[in-house]
Design an enzyme around this catalytic site. Structure first.
Site, mmCIF file in Angstrom:
data_model
loop_
_atom_site.group_PDB
_atom_site.id
_atom_site.type_symbol
_atom_site.label_atom_id
_atom_site.label_comp_id
_atom_site.label_asym_id
_atom_site.label_seq_id
_atom_site.Cartn_x
_atom_site.Cartn_y
_atom_site.Cartn_z
ATOM 1 N N THR A 41 -9.879 3.594 14.650
ATOM 2 C CA THR A 41 -9.543 3.392 13.233
ATOM 3 C C THR A 41 -10.793 3.156 12.403
ATOM 4 O O THR A 41 -10.971 3.750 11.340
ATOM 5 C CB THR A 41 -8.595 2.186 13.090
ATOM 6 O OG1 THR A 41 -7.400 2.472 13.812
ATOM 7 C CG2 THR A 41 -8.256 1.918 11.638
ATOM 8 N N CYS A 42 -11.680 2.300 12.878
ATOM 9 C CA CYS A 42 -12.830 1.907 12.060
ATOM 10 C C CYS A 42 -13.659 3.123 11.648
ATOM 11 O O CYS A 42 -13.968 3.305 10.468
ATOM 12 C CB CYS A 42 -13.696 0.912 12.818
ATOM 13 S SG CYS A 42 -15.167 0.456 11.900
ATOM 14 N N CYS A 47 -12.872 1.459 8.273
ATOM 15 C CA CYS A 47 -14.066 0.859 7.654
ATOM 16 C C CYS A 47 -15.080 1.887 7.151
ATOM 17 O O CYS A 47 -15.576 1.776 6.027
ATOM 18 C CB CYS A 47 -14.799 -0.026 8.653
ATOM 19 S SG CYS A 47 -13.766 -0.865 9.832
ATOM 20 N N LYS A 50 -13.832 4.372 4.371
ATOM 21 C CA LYS A 50 -13.530 3.491 3.233
ATOM 22 C C LYS A 50 -14.811 3.050 2.532
ATOM 23 O O LYS A 50 -14.928 3.141 1.320
ATOM 24 C CB LYS A 50 -12.725 2.292 3.760
ATOM 25 C CG LYS A 50 -12.283 1.247 2.780
ATOM 26 C CD LYS A 50 -13.251 0.160 2.480
ATOM 27 C CE LYS A 50 -13.819 -0.605 3.618
ATOM 28 N NZ LYS A 50 -12.961 -1.578 4.239
ATOM 29 N N TYR A 177 -6.036 -6.804 2.235
ATOM 30 C CA TYR A 177 -7.322 -6.107 2.207
ATOM 31 C C TYR A 177 -7.180 -4.654 1.739
ATOM 32 O O TYR A 177 -7.894 -4.197 0.856
ATOM 33 C CB TYR A 177 -7.902 -6.024 3.623
ATOM 34 C CG TYR A 177 -8.530 -7.253 4.193
ATOM 35 C CD1 TYR A 177 -9.905 -7.408 4.175
ATOM 36 C CD2 TYR A 177 -7.760 -8.245 4.794
ATOM 37 C CE1 TYR A 177 -10.507 -8.518 4.760
ATOM 38 C CE2 TYR A 177 -8.350 -9.352 5.377
ATOM 39 C CZ TYR A 177 -9.725 -9.485 5.353
ATOM 40 O OH TYR A 177 -10.314 -10.565 5.920
ATOM 41 N N GLU A 181 -8.605 -3.066 -1.725
ATOM 42 C CA GLU A 181 -9.782 -2.186 -1.580
ATOM 43 C C GLU A 181 -9.477 -0.783 -2.119
ATOM 44 O O GLU A 181 -10.276 -0.202 -2.858
ATOM 45 C CB GLU A 181 -10.212 -2.104 -0.111
ATOM 46 C CG GLU A 181 -10.921 -3.369 0.364
ATOM 47 C CD GLU A 181 -11.412 -3.291 1.794
ATOM 48 O OE1 GLU A 181 -11.009 -2.368 2.535
ATOM 49 O OE2 GLU A 181 -12.217 -4.163 2.187
ATOM 50 N N ARG A 198 4.725 -8.510 -3.496
ATOM 51 C CA ARG A 198 5.980 -9.279 -3.484
ATOM 52 C C ARG A 198 5.801 -10.754 -3.859
ATOM 53 O O ARG A 198 6.773 -11.444 -4.101
ATOM 54 C CB ARG A 198 6.652 -9.151 -2.134
ATOM 55 C CG ARG A 198 5.846 -9.686 -0.952
ATOM 56 C CD ARG A 198 6.556 -9.375 0.350
ATOM 57 N NE ARG A 198 5.785 -9.805 1.505
ATOM 58 C CZ ARG A 198 6.164 -9.594 2.758
ATOM 59 N NH1 ARG A 198 7.284 -8.942 2.998
ATOM 60 N NH2 ARG A 198 5.433 -9.999 3.765
ATOM 61 N N HIS A 435 -35.974 -16.608 -6.181
ATOM 62 C CA HIS A 435 -35.678 -16.469 -7.604
ATOM 63 C C HIS A 435 -36.313 -15.208 -8.183
ATOM 64 O O HIS A 435 -37.446 -14.891 -7.815
ATOM 65 C CB HIS A 435 -36.219 -17.700 -8.339
ATOM 66 C CG HIS A 435 -35.856 -17.728 -9.782
ATOM 67 N ND1 HIS A 435 -34.572 -17.985 -10.220
ATOM 68 C CD2 HIS A 435 -36.598 -17.508 -10.897
ATOM 69 C CE1 HIS A 435 -34.548 -17.924 -11.538
ATOM 70 N NE2 HIS A 435 -35.753 -17.641 -11.977
ATOM 71 N N GLU A 440 -29.336 -17.668 -4.812
ATOM 72 C CA GLU A 440 -30.032 -18.955 -4.891
ATOM 73 C C GLU A 440 -29.064 -20.082 -5.267
ATOM 74 O O GLU A 440 -29.340 -21.256 -5.025
ATOM 75 C CB GLU A 440 -31.223 -18.892 -5.859
ATOM 76 C CG GLU A 440 -30.870 -18.662 -7.301
ATOM 77 C CD GLU A 440 -32.128 -18.508 -8.184
ATOM 78 O OE1 GLU A 440 -32.976 -19.404 -8.144
ATOM 79 O OE2 GLU A 440 -32.245 -17.498 -8.905
HETATM 80 P P1 NDP Z 1 -2.578 -7.366 5.345
HETATM 81 O O1 NDP Z 1 -1.799 -8.035 6.393
HETATM 82 O O2 NDP Z 1 -3.886 -7.904 4.925
HETATM 83 O O3 NDP Z 1 -1.688 -7.246 4.042
HETATM 84 C C1 NDP Z 1 -0.411 -6.685 4.077
HETATM 85 C C2 NDP Z 1 0.219 -6.902 2.718
HETATM 86 O O4 NDP Z 1 1.470 -6.238 2.669
HETATM 87 C C3 NDP Z 1 0.455 -8.357 2.420
HETATM 88 O O5 NDP Z 1 0.147 -8.579 1.077
HETATM 89 C C4 NDP Z 1 1.933 -8.513 2.697
HETATM 90 O O6 NDP Z 1 2.524 -9.503 1.921
HETATM 91 C C5 NDP Z 1 2.465 -7.160 2.290
HETATM 92 N N1 NDP Z 1 3.690 -6.792 2.990
HETATM 93 C C6 NDP Z 1 3.924 -6.845 4.322
HETATM 94 N N2 NDP Z 1 5.156 -6.401 4.604
HETATM 95 C C7 NDP Z 1 5.724 -6.059 3.432
HETATM 96 C C8 NDP Z 1 6.995 -5.545 3.075
HETATM 97 N N3 NDP Z 1 7.938 -5.310 3.986
HETATM 98 N N4 NDP Z 1 7.246 -5.319 1.765
HETATM 99 C C9 NDP Z 1 6.287 -5.582 0.829
HETATM 100 N N5 NDP Z 1 5.082 -6.068 1.113
HETATM 101 C C10 NDP Z 1 4.790 -6.304 2.394
HETATM 102 O O7 NDP Z 1 -2.670 -5.865 5.844
HETATM 103 P P2 NDP Z 1 -3.513 -4.636 5.338
HETATM 104 O O8 NDP Z 1 -2.611 -3.477 5.570
HETATM 105 O O9 NDP Z 1 -4.073 -4.842 3.988
HETATM 106 O O10 NDP Z 1 -4.697 -4.632 6.357
HETATM 107 C C11 NDP Z 1 -4.461 -4.661 7.778
HETATM 108 C C12 NDP Z 1 -5.564 -5.400 8.478
HETATM 109 O O11 NDP Z 1 -6.702 -4.600 8.483
HETATM 110 C C13 NDP Z 1 -5.948 -6.692 7.800
HETATM 111 O O12 NDP Z 1 -5.303 -7.773 8.409
HETATM 112 C C14 NDP Z 1 -7.430 -6.791 7.971
HETATM 113 O O13 NDP Z 1 -7.717 -7.699 9.001
HETATM 114 C C15 NDP Z 1 -7.856 -5.405 8.375
HETATM 115 N N6 NDP Z 1 -8.739 -4.844 7.333
HETATM 116 C C16 NDP Z 1 -9.944 -5.426 7.119
HETATM 117 C C17 NDP Z 1 -10.782 -4.950 6.154
HETATM 118 C C18 NDP Z 1 -12.092 -5.613 5.927
HETATM 119 O O14 NDP Z 1 -12.540 -6.361 6.776
HETATM 120 N N7 NDP Z 1 -12.729 -5.359 4.785
HETATM 121 C C19 NDP Z 1 -10.418 -3.802 5.328
HETATM 122 C C20 NDP Z 1 -9.107 -3.286 5.607
HETATM 123 C C21 NDP Z 1 -8.318 -3.798 6.577
HETATM 124 P P3 NDP Z 1 2.406 -11.071 2.263
HETATM 125 O O15 NDP Z 1 1.102 -11.526 1.727
HETATM 126 O O16 NDP Z 1 3.575 -11.639 1.561
HETATM 127 O O17 NDP Z 1 2.503 -11.185 3.757
#
Ligand code: NDP
Length: 459
Positions: A41-42, A47, A50, A177, A181, A198, A435, A440
């Protein structure tokens, strides 16, 4: 006929490749099976592409700012060029991964692997069985889409990395995330972006000041935020996709993207043949050394449902190889994981949020600096940077550091080093400032902005 290995790795992503390579350096005979592309995936659809898109998107802001510094920039953007160059770079990286495996004499096999028993893996296409003293599952995760009518009309980050043409408008569901992003990337590339979440503030579990600051910046850059609402149905329309919302409203968008989390990828993996039962989230439970309920089978990375981050999977892969093939039992310290969110502005964060620190340590000091970075001072941009340090009281240990602004990801990587060493606020203060920089601020905080006593905010 079956081939016998010391280790069979299933999955050629970050964790699997690291484990395979390290096991091979310790003399193990290793096979690595990947059904799609090496890099996981990365590299292939996470990553790396992206971050390339983040760079592409960031130019629009740079061009705007350039005018304030006397430049007259006439710029237009070609999505196809970006896509082609991104694909070339990914191919280059995939080949590097393959070369690493070849150099260490790992048998890299392109096939679908199915666990056939505690020490057996069947290759689906070749219809052949490999035997391994150990098997490592490193199959990662896949995007999750909510179970709603028409969900198949919505894309995920996988497809968003390969749009044939950029949509004029997009609705992104999620507040994590990936949602923020991609919202930021597409905003920068001129797409009309709406984000539907939500709850009532993006990036749950991050420090609240960071969440609010990012929300404000993304709004100022044109993001349309829809809170406390979900998508209930998607239908094809002339514009692209017609969306029904939980509040009864409807609207049309060029595309709809689900960024609603990622779930462990265990499809047709044959776990039952080794008596491994996935937990209720579909993840494979492992002990502190990555061992599953089947003693010869281990798992690392996203498939274990612990921390979905590439560097963590790499550490887990390395720790597994160290434990099993170098006779050096190695556990991972998950207590302080730095992470960045590659929005524009960027976020870098490590350790406890204010709420978590107050809850856990009761008596804490909070230091916050908000200011317009120098690059914004010649123009009209009001966007501010945020630096926040959370420490134990009276110059004590640094418990959390949260940064929003240009270079936050790079900065937090460096902050992670003193924090892992247990640095105190007094230690930070000993460092002489560089600086003029934004960073800083981290070593020039004088008095706390406010404190907590016994878990309650004071002053
Ligand atoms: P996340 O778990 O970060 O976010 C998922 C989001 O979807 C949350 O806001 C969640 O809401 C919402 N959600 C989940 N289920 C539903 C549903 N049934 N209906 C509506 N909303 C829903 O997952 P991502 O997909 O953004 O990323 C996956 C993983 O990938 C992350 O955990 C991260 O660790 C990794 N990642 C890291 C990055 C980085 O390091 N820069 C970049 C991209 C991904 P709620 O908050 O209410 O749970």
């Amino acid at each position: 006929m079956s081939d016998i290995y010391d280790l069979i790795v299933i999955g050629g992503g970050s964790g699997g490749v690291r484990a395979a390579r390290m096991a091979a350096t310790y003399g193990a005979k290793v096979a690595l099976i990947e059904e799609y592309r090496y890099g996981g995936t990365c590299v292939i659809r996470g990553c790396v592409p992206k971050k390339l898109f983040v760079y592409a998107s960031g130019f629009s802001h740079i061009f705007e700012t350039a005018a304030d510094f006397g430049w007259n920039v006439k710029a237009d953007f070609n999505w196809k060029t970006l896509l082609e160059n991104k694909d070339k770079e990914i191919e280059r990286l995939e080949n590097i991964y393959l070369n690493i495996l070849e150099n260490w004499k790992v048998d890299a096999i392109r096939d679908k692997a199915i666990i056939a028993g505690p020490n057996e893996v069947r290759l689906l296409k070749q219809d052949k069985v490999l035997r391994g003293k150990h098997i490592l599952i490193a199959t990662g995760a896949k995007p999750f889409k909510p179970n709603i009518k028409g969900a198949e009309l919505g894309i995920t980050s996988n497809e968003a990395l390969d749009f044939k043409t950029l949509p004029k408008s997009i609705l992104i569901e999620g507040g994590g995330y990936i949602a923020v992003e991609f919202a930021s990337i597409l905003l920068g590339l001129g797409v009309d972006v709406s984000l539907i979440y939500r709850r009532d503030l993006i990036l749950r579990n991050f420090d609240e000041d960071v969440r609010k600051s990012l929300e404000q910046s993304l709004k100022a850059r044109g993001l349309n935020l829809i809170y406390q609402t979900t998508i209930t149905e998607l239908k094809k329309s002339d514009e692209g996709v017609s969306v029904s919302f939980s509040d009864g409203k409807t609207a049309e968008f060029g595309a709809v993207m689900f960024a609603t989390g990622r779930v462990p990828y265990i499809d047709n993996l044959g776990l039952e043949n080794a008596n491994i039962v996935a937990n209720s989230s579909g993840a494979i439970n492992v002990d502190e050394f990555g061992q599953t309920m089947c003693p010869s089978i281990y798992a690392v990375g996203d498939v274990t449902g612990k921390v979905q981050l590439t560097p963590v999977a790499i550490r887990e892969g390395a720790a597994f190889a160290e434990t099993i093939f170098n006779n050096n039992p190695t556990k991972i310290d998950y207590s302080l994981i730095p992470t960045a969110v590659f929005t524009d502005p960027e976020i870098g964060t490590i350790g406890l949020s204010e709420t978590e620190a107050a809850d856990k340590h009761k008596d804490i000091d909070i230091y916050i600096a908000r200011f317009r970075p120098m690059i914004n001072t010649l123009g009209s941009s009001q966007e501010k940077m945020l630096f926040k340090l959370i420490t134990k009281k009276n110059g004590g240990r640094v418990l959390g550091c949260h940064i929003m602004g240009h270079g936050a990801g790079e900065m937090i990587q460096l902050v992670a080093i003193p924090m892992m060493m247990g640095a105190t606020k007094a230690d930070f203060d000993k460092a002489i400032a560089v600086h003029p920089t934004a960073a800083e601020e981290l070593v020039t905080f004088k008095a706390p902005n406010y404190i907590y006593e016994n878990g309650v905010k004071v002053g």
